[in-house]
Write a protein that holds these residues in place. Structure first.
Motif, short mmCIF file in Angstrom:
data_model
loop_
_atom_site.label_atom_id
_atom_site.label_comp_id
_atom_site.label_asym_id
_atom_site.label_seq_id
_atom_site.Cartn_x
_atom_site.Cartn_y
_atom_site.Cartn_z
N ALA A 1 25.06 26.60 37.12
CA ALA A 1 24.50 27.89 36.71
C ALA A 1 25.44 29.00 37.15
O ALA A 1 25.95 28.96 38.27
CB ALA A 1 23.12 28.10 37.33
N PRO A 2 25.71 29.97 36.29
CA PRO A 2 26.59 31.07 36.70
C PRO A 2 26.04 31.77 37.93
O PRO A 2 24.86 32.03 38.04
CB PRO A 2 26.58 32.01 35.49
N SER A 3 26.92 32.04 38.87
CA SER A 3 26.50 32.65 40.12
C SER A 3 27.67 33.44 40.70
O SER A 3 28.82 33.03 40.58
CB SER A 3 26.07 31.56 41.10
N GLY B 1 33.26 35.12 35.45
CA GLY B 1 34.14 34.94 34.30
C GLY B 1 33.40 35.28 33.01
O GLY B 1 32.27 34.82 32.79
N PHE B 2 34.04 36.06 32.17
CA PHE B 2 33.40 36.53 30.94
C PHE B 2 33.01 35.37 30.03
O PHE B 2 31.91 35.34 29.47
CB PHE B 2 34.33 37.51 30.22
N ASP B 3 33.89 34.39 29.88
CA ASP B 3 33.59 33.24 29.01
C ASP B 3 32.38 32.45 29.52
O ASP B 3 31.55 32.00 28.73
CB ASP B 3 34.80 32.32 28.89
N GLU B 4 32.28 32.30 30.82
CA GLU B 4 31.14 31.58 31.42
C GLU B 4 29.83 32.32 31.17
O GLU B 4 28.80 31.72 30.90
CB GLU B 4 31.37 31.39 32.92
N ILE B 5 29.88 33.64 31.25
CA ILE B 5 28.69 34.45 31.00
C ILE B 5 28.26 34.31 29.54
O ILE B 5 27.07 34.13 29.24
CB ILE B 5 28.94 35.93 31.38
N ASN C 1 24.08 31.50 25.56
CA ASN C 1 23.67 30.59 24.50
C ASN C 1 22.42 29.81 24.86
O ASN C 1 21.74 29.28 24.00
CB ASN C 1 24.79 29.62 24.15
N TYR C 2 22.11 29.71 26.17
CA TYR C 2 20.96 28.92 26.63
C TYR C 2 19.73 29.77 26.87
O TYR C 2 18.69 29.25 27.22
CB TYR C 2 21.32 28.15 27.91
#
Length: 106
Positions: free
Chosen positions: A71-73, A95-99, A104-105
């Protein structure tokens, strides 16, 4: 003869270990929040307490739990003086790509 301190320092939080010191109920509440499905984008958990009460340790634990579940943290010890500084730091750390991928979820 001991050459190093065998005890875990309470003054400097370790990023690889969190000691809960009879606060397992707080740990469980934190885990329940992290594992629950968010109903809204703005849902947050406020961690407050007196100096030395374990807030930083709880945040380090939450950050480790998020990383383990992919999970992004972001763990920010000095996010800056403004909301924009905070936002930039979060984007830099996660990171922008990770966000975008996490969006999408939702």
């Amino acid at each position: 003869m001991l050459k190093t301190n065998p005890f875990i320092s309470a003054k400097v939080p370790r990023r690889d270990f969190v000691f809960w010191a009879d606060r397992e109920d707080i740990k469980q509440k934190l885990l329940e929040f992290l594992k629950s499905k968010r109903k809204q984008w703005s849902e947050v958990l406020l961690i407050k307490g007196a100096y030395g009460s374990g807030k930083t340790h709880a945040l380090i634990f939450a950050h480790m739990a998020c990383k383990q579940s992919n999970a992004p943290s972001a763990l920010l010890f000095n996010p800056g003086p403004s909301f924009m500084d905070l936002t930039r730091r979060v984007i830099d750390v996660i990171g922008f790509d990770e966000i975008l991928l996490a969006c999408n979820y939702v």
